[in-house]
Design an enzyme around this catalytic site. Structure first.
Site, mmCIF file in Angstrom:
data_model
loop_
_atom_site.group_PDB
_atom_site.id
_atom_site.type_symbol
_atom_site.label_atom_id
_atom_site.label_comp_id
_atom_site.label_asym_id
_atom_site.label_seq_id
_atom_site.Cartn_x
_atom_site.Cartn_y
_atom_site.Cartn_z
ATOM 1 N N GLY A 39 2.610 -32.275 -29.338
ATOM 2 C CA GLY A 39 1.404 -32.385 -28.506
ATOM 3 C C GLY A 39 0.242 -32.913 -29.327
ATOM 4 O O GLY A 39 -0.452 -33.856 -28.912
ATOM 5 N N HIS A 40 0.046 -32.332 -30.492
ATOM 6 C CA HIS A 40 -1.006 -32.822 -31.391
ATOM 7 C C HIS A 40 -0.747 -34.289 -31.758
ATOM 8 O O HIS A 40 -1.673 -35.107 -31.782
ATOM 9 C CB HIS A 40 -1.026 -32.020 -32.690
ATOM 10 N N LYS A 152 -3.932 -29.138 -21.981
ATOM 11 C CA LYS A 152 -3.311 -27.821 -22.146
ATOM 12 C C LYS A 152 -4.397 -26.741 -22.173
ATOM 13 O O LYS A 152 -4.255 -25.683 -21.582
ATOM 14 C CB LYS A 152 -2.494 -27.841 -23.434
ATOM 15 N N GLN A 156 -11.271 -25.402 -22.194
ATOM 16 C CA GLN A 156 -11.915 -25.847 -23.426
ATOM 17 C C GLN A 156 -12.398 -27.290 -23.286
ATOM 18 O O GLN A 156 -13.539 -27.615 -23.645
ATOM 19 C CB GLN A 156 -10.919 -25.737 -24.590
ATOM 20 N N MET A 187 3.800 -27.402 -25.150
ATOM 21 C CA MET A 187 3.859 -27.227 -26.609
ATOM 22 C C MET A 187 2.629 -26.478 -27.087
ATOM 23 O O MET A 187 1.523 -26.695 -26.581
ATOM 24 C CB MET A 187 3.954 -28.585 -27.281
HETATM 25 P P1 AMP Z 1 -5.026 -26.399 -31.307
HETATM 26 O O1 AMP Z 1 -4.535 -26.799 -32.659
HETATM 27 O O2 AMP Z 1 -4.093 -25.511 -30.562
HETATM 28 O O3 AMP Z 1 -6.448 -25.905 -31.337
HETATM 29 O O4 AMP Z 1 -5.053 -27.725 -30.450
HETATM 30 C C1 AMP Z 1 -5.756 -28.864 -30.893
HETATM 31 C C2 AMP Z 1 -5.878 -29.830 -29.733
HETATM 32 O O5 AMP Z 1 -4.584 -30.223 -29.309
HETATM 33 C C3 AMP Z 1 -6.586 -29.220 -28.532
HETATM 34 O O6 AMP Z 1 -7.441 -30.181 -27.939
HETATM 35 C C4 AMP Z 1 -5.441 -28.865 -27.631
HETATM 36 O O7 AMP Z 1 -5.790 -28.868 -26.256
HETATM 37 C C5 AMP Z 1 -4.466 -29.993 -27.926
HETATM 38 N N1 AMP Z 1 -3.116 -29.586 -27.569
HETATM 39 C C6 AMP Z 1 -2.446 -28.493 -28.033
HETATM 40 N N2 AMP Z 1 -1.243 -28.409 -27.442
HETATM 41 C C7 AMP Z 1 -1.154 -29.449 -26.578
HETATM 42 C C8 AMP Z 1 -0.148 -29.919 -25.667
HETATM 43 N N3 AMP Z 1 1.003 -29.283 -25.500
HETATM 44 N N4 AMP Z 1 -0.410 -31.035 -24.958
HETATM 45 C C9 AMP Z 1 -1.593 -31.688 -25.099
HETATM 46 N N5 AMP Z 1 -2.564 -31.307 -25.937
HETATM 47 C C10 AMP Z 1 -2.354 -30.210 -26.673
#
Ligand code: AMP
Length: 285
Positions: A39-40, A152, A156, A187
């Site tokens: 996803g990232h 996701k 936020q 993810m």
């Molecule tokens: P995090 O590391 O969980 O803070 O996520 C960093 C960024 O990646 C945030 O903008 C999340 O919304 C995005 N993100 C995390 N998981 C996903 C996913 N499965 N699909 C799309 N974006 C994601």
């Protein structure tokens, strides 16, 4: 392509970003907490297509975790993250130290006051204050033209868009669709907390969310859809439901009687084992 550079110091990052801007280069940033998954990577690749310079920030932000949440346990596989960033063509990983981001006398916070009242904001007091503050800091340090966030974390993304508009921050926010496992599971770095059995059950979140479209097509009322979804999630995924909410996509206020064509967000949060998982789906009534 030049190798990915790792920068820890705030001043070095900001000076480099200002130099790029002076050269007329377009900068995209993807803020993350690391433990990078596909996803990232999708966000990083989208950033690569849209900008001359791509910055991934990796920072497990202490101020967005509650006292009983998983800050200490949150995975920090930095070497693997650096490899994924290099493969995605990231120019710079910005990974600041917590003490540099939050000196002992740090005392300035950003509070969005409307959208944070609902969903995760209601369940995790102070969470979005930490998110808004760290994102504002990361934007000031990395000076991007674009910043990418994932759907996701729909609430936020909406709150960041509101903050950027309300505070006139000169950055465009791009929201990327949810990236899912083949099973449908959204993810998340927190999926690492799941056992194989829990992961199997967690796939029921997306499977049941998708049923909402069919139930709507069959003419079920909103109340009936919500009750059905809640019952199925409780039975098939986990009895520990944090919320199952149907809200207006723009205001995040709960909707009881939707008007025709109203854009809704079906948002859920539940605890599976020791992971708190969230997912969502959009529905036009
Ligand atoms: P995090 O590391 O969980 O803070 O996520 C960093 C960024 O990646 C945030 O903008 C999340 O919304 C995005 N993100 C995390 N998981 C996903 C996913 N499965 N699909 C799309 N974006 C994601």
């Amino acid at each position: 392509m030049s190798p990915t550079r790792i920068i820890h110091k705030l001043r070095i990052m900001q000076q480099l970003a200002l130099r790029w801007r002076a050269q007329g280069l377009r900068i995209a940033v993807v803020p993350t907490m690391g433990a990078l998954h596909d996803g990232h990577v999708a966000l990083l690749r989208a950033a690569r297509r849209k900008a001359d310079k791509v910055i991934a920030t990796i920072f497990v932000n202490p101020s967005q975790f509650g006292p009983r949440e998983d800050f200490a346990a949150y995975p920090r596989p930095f070497a693997a993250d650096a490899r994924r960033c290099a493969e995605a063509g990231v120019d710079v990983i910005f990974a600041p130290a917590p003490a540099a981001m939050y000196p002992p006398d740090f005392s300035t916070w950003i509070n969005e006051e409307a959208l944070t009242q609902y969903l995760c904001g209601a369940r995790r007091p102070g969470h979005f204050r930490g998110v808004c503050t760290v994102v504002a800091k990361l934007l000031n340090i990395t000076q991007p033209h674009l910043a990418l966030f994932g759907q996701k974390d729909a609430q936020q993304a909406l709150i960041i868009q509101r903050m950027v508009r309300d505070l006139n921050m000169p950055v465009r926010i791009v929201v990327h669709p949810i990236v899912r496992e083949p099973s449908g599971l959204a993810m998340s770095s927190r999926n690492q907390y799941l056992t194989a059995d829990e992961k199997g059950r967690a796939a029921g979140i997306a499977r049941n969310l998708r049923q909402v479209w069919a139930w709507h097509a069959q003419g079920l009322t909103l109340a009936a859809i919500r009750a059905k979804l809640r019952a199925l999630l409780r039975r098939e995924v986990s009895p520990q439901i944090d919320y199952v909410s149907i809200v207006d996509e723009g205001t995040l206020r709960a909707v009881r009687t939707p008007h025709k064509r109203q854009k809704l967000l079906i948002a859920v949060a539940l605890f599976v084992g020791r992971a708190r998982l969230i997912d969502n789906l959009r529905l036009t009534w």
